[in-house]
Write a protein that holds these residues in place. Sequence first.
Motif, short mmCIF file in Angstrom:
data_model
loop_
_atom_site.label_atom_id
_atom_site.label_comp_id
_atom_site.label_asym_id
_atom_site.label_seq_id
_atom_site.Cartn_x
_atom_site.Cartn_y
_atom_site.Cartn_z
N SER A 155 36.21 44.70 46.30
CA SER A 155 35.14 44.56 48.16
C SER A 155 35.21 45.96 47.88
O SER A 155 35.69 46.76 46.90
CB SER A 155 36.00 44.38 49.37
N THR A 156 34.59 46.27 48.73
CA THR A 156 34.60 48.03 49.03
C THR A 156 36.45 48.76 49.01
O THR A 156 36.79 47.80 49.89
CB THR A 156 34.18 48.52 50.57
N GLY A 157 36.94 49.32 48.48
CA GLY A 157 38.38 50.09 48.42
C GLY A 157 38.35 50.44 47.76
O GLY A 157 39.81 50.73 47.17
N GLY A 158 38.11 49.95 46.51
CA GLY A 158 39.16 49.62 44.71
C GLY A 158 38.11 49.53 43.84
O GLY A 158 37.28 48.76 44.25
N VAL A 218 44.37 47.01 38.35
CA VAL A 218 43.81 46.98 39.71
C VAL A 218 44.28 48.86 40.13
O VAL A 218 44.90 48.91 40.13
CB VAL A 218 44.84 46.11 40.44
N ALA A 219 42.79 49.49 40.86
CA ALA A 219 42.96 50.79 41.29
C ALA A 219 42.52 51.02 42.57
O ALA A 219 41.38 51.02 42.57
CB ALA A 219 41.59 51.63 40.52
N PRO A 220 43.13 50.71 43.22
CA PRO A 220 42.78 50.90 44.96
C PRO A 220 42.65 52.58 44.93
O PRO A 220 42.81 53.06 44.45
CB PRO A 220 43.75 50.68 46.12
N LEU A 260 45.20 46.69 47.57
CA LEU A 260 45.40 45.33 47.50
C LEU A 260 45.85 44.51 48.67
O LEU A 260 46.04 44.01 48.31
CB LEU A 260 45.17 45.05 45.80
N SER A 261 44.90 43.82 48.43
CA SER A 261 45.00 42.82 49.77
C SER A 261 44.70 41.59 48.84
O SER A 261 46.19 40.75 49.62
CB SER A 261 43.72 42.34 51.06
N THR A 270 38.86 37.97 42.00
CA THR A 270 38.09 38.45 42.45
C THR A 270 39.19 39.06 43.32
O THR A 270 40.18 38.95 43.22
CB THR A 270 37.39 37.31 44.04
N ALA A 271 38.70 40.16 43.90
CA ALA A 271 39.85 41.47 44.66
C ALA A 271 39.65 42.30 45.83
O ALA A 271 38.19 42.55 46.06
CB ALA A 271 40.10 42.74 43.66
N LEU A 272 39.71 41.57 46.51
CA LEU A 272 39.89 41.89 48.19
C LEU A 272 40.52 43.21 48.30
O LEU A 272 42.18 43.65 48.67
CB LEU A 272 39.81 41.28 48.89
N PHE A 273 40.18 44.89 48.52
CA PHE A 273 41.09 45.47 49.03
C PHE A 273 40.65 45.73 50.50
O PHE A 273 40.11 45.72 51.38
CB PHE A 273 40.93 46.95 48.30
#
Length: 366
Positions: free
Chosen positions: A109-112, A131-133, A139-140, A174-177
Amino acid sequence: MYTTYKQHGQNVTIYVTAKTGTLPDEGSLTLGVLSSDGARFTVEQASDLKVLNDSSAETVYPAVDVEDSGNSGGTQEPDEPTPPTEGEDGDGSDGTEDQTTYAITIRTSTGGKVTASAARAEQGEVITLNVAPNAGFELSSLTVTTSAGKKLSLADKGNGKYTFTMPAAAVAVTALFAPQETEPDFPFDDVAQGTWYYEGVRYAYEHGLMSGTGEGTFSPDLPTSRGMLVTILYRLAGSPAAGSASFTDVAPGQWYADGVAWASANGVVSGYTDGSFRPNDTITREQMAAILYQYARLQGKLDSGRADLSIFADVDDLSAYAKEPMSWAVAQGLFSGVSADMLAPGGSTTRAQAAVILTAFSKALG
């Protein structure tokens, strides 16, 4: 998209074929020969890819959409596993070894962004995710699932690194920020973390119920005045329109005037028999219980819970008007005894005590 193939002792000839028209050499143009010498190599850009081994057996791959990096975020669709390649070992023996690899798709997602240590991997390989926000994000959630929807176990290695073991299937990361939650500045130097009233003062300050007494000070040990309490409840009610107070000692324009006028008009306070309100007097515990009781009534939040006050040796010191309100306040957990058997109804309420009581009162009202 990056597509990785393992070859063992084989040469790979790369062809480019025109989609329309013809090219020399019967429609194909030989660009060169790439020998892996048993090591992994990567095809970084390809369209309608065709791979031939030394025996001229061919494997045809579908069109590949190439981006600047297959592991830098966004969406990369999984593809089929790379098929095994057959060939001869260096000693001339016929050695056939499966080297099937599976795609690793990354969606963020947007943010990282998230990068992986490989874009394709064999079953059993340990893959590292970095992982790089972006600034102001955190990171959510981070999940790795197979094409069949099975969620894989992730190991948190710290410093934004996570690992998982590659299954015999393509996977999607899948990564959510989410924006970082920042706490409002807490300006009071005289309210230390860990004190029994810290959370109450912080809540009262952040919700606009109480403010400081000077630059950087809250003065937790100062007594709470009658004008202070009424003004706090006025703010809690949303600071509605107020007329003029009818008390002889509440002049228009005073910082507490609107709060006193509103409280008087709505039956929250009644003042003294001589027509005064005495806004600067220290509020007693029983007065505070009575005012909170009337405010709860006004808001329709006055439940039927009552406490037995006979356990307190000084219960007879309660004024008649305060017995019902104090019984209610103790049942609500707003007040307790100053000792095991002393209620001290005529005692004063410090600003720290008021902050804790008002925090519990505000939360109870919802």
